[in-house]
Design an enzyme around this catalytic site. Structure first.
Site: not given
Length: 326
Positions: A199, A223, A167, A227
């Site tokens: 994103d 992380d 980012k 997920d």
């Protein structure tokens, strides 16, 4: 030569899935010695610490560690254990398996996550009663190490595409250092790769996960994105992981302690057994690692399956089926 494996069940279903993985490893007739370590909420209630120094020393001295699951005190257990084995890389494969009702059955990718820095470095402060701060730590040394590892991993596994996630358009200094260092490493290693804003990458992973192979990320991004990918392949119960250092490693399922089903004997041990397969490969035994993976895949496809996968098998019945395949 006997390899000593620290076996730390931890909390909840860790007490059920770790023994399943050990049963599978013992069926391979490998020269492993399993030494159990104490950690978790119950240990905290008895001893005043969720992670006794004796357990930390066991992990440091063992050839590798298998960890089951952590509950409410996860930050006080798994983060120090990763530090104890000096694990700079967290490797999380996200793969859809036949027989598992995944949202995106074409998913087959791997996250290589920096494991020591970012916002998980633990640098937090209370400036006032109403103001708290968090310092995000990124160094060129750690960024170089994870880029080298990720690019080498991609080469060893014949990945078609390498993506560096970041980012840097907002976190210009910290993620800027991360992507600039990755670019330097890529040039030195003559590696082709692309970059993606985390994103936008989250959206593309949901829509077209088949477009990605190996994704190299800073700590928090890896992380969260891994997920998200778990949701594409049937849930956290399907994701194994490896925490790899220069001379030691720790292997754990991505899932938590699942207190809602703990003690019922119905936990899905797939991720834990697949983490054990990653340990075998860490030791250079790709053949047995693939045997274990193939056995799990066959049982997932043909059954029996645990309740989270639509079946009614117990943890023991699933494990017995995997042993039968072996």
């Amino acid at each position: 030569m006997t390899k000593e494996i620290a076996a730390i069940p931890g909390d909840g279903i860790g007490q059920e899935v770790l023994p399943a993985a050990i049963d599978v490893l013992e069926a391979l007739d490998r020269d492993f010695e399993f030494v159990e370590g104490r950690a978790g909420n119950a240990v905290y209630e008895r001893e005043g610490t969720p992670l006794p120094e004796e357990t930390r020393e066991l992990a440091r001295e063992a050839d590798a560690t298998l960890f089951g699951a952590a509950g409410e005190l996860a930050a006080d257990i798994i983060l120090p254990l990763r530090q104890d084995v000096e694990a700079f890389a967290n490797v999380r494969p996200a793969r859809a398996y036949p027989g598992v009702d995944g949202v995106k059955p074409e998913t087959d990718l791997v996250f290589v996550r920096e494991n020591t820095q970012g916002v998980y470095a633990g640098i937090e402060s209370d400036l006032t009663d109403d103001v708290a701060t968090l310092t995000r730590l990124i160094t060129g040394e750690a960024s170089r190490k994870i880029a080298e590892y990720g690019f080498e991993y991609a080469d060893e596994h014949d990945a078609d595409r390498i993506t560096v996630a970041h980012k840097a358009n907002v976190m210009r200094t910290t993620d800027g250092l991360f992507v600039d260092t990755a670019a330097e490493v890529a040039e030195e290693m003559d590696v082709e790769y692309d970059e993606a804003l985390i994103d936008a990458l989250a959206m593309h992973l949901v829509m077209h996960p088949e477009d990605y192979d190996v994704i190299v990320t800073p700590n928090l991004a890896g992380d969260v994105l891994s997920d998200l990918a778990a949701g594409l392949v049937g849930g956290l119960g399907m994701l194994p992981s490896a925490n790899v250092g220069d001379d030691n490693a720790l292997f754990e399922p991505v899932h938590g302690s699942a207190p809602d089903i703990a003690g019922e004997g119905i936990a899905n041990p797939s991720a834990m057994i697949l983490s054990a397969a990653m340990m075998l490969e860490y030791f250079g035994d790709d053949e047995d690692g693939q045997r274990v993976r193939n056995a799990v895949e066959t049982v997932l496809e043909d059954g029996p399956r645990t309740p989270d996968l639509g079946g009614d098998a117990s943890t023991e019945e699933f494990t017995d089926a995997v042993l039968e395949e072996l």
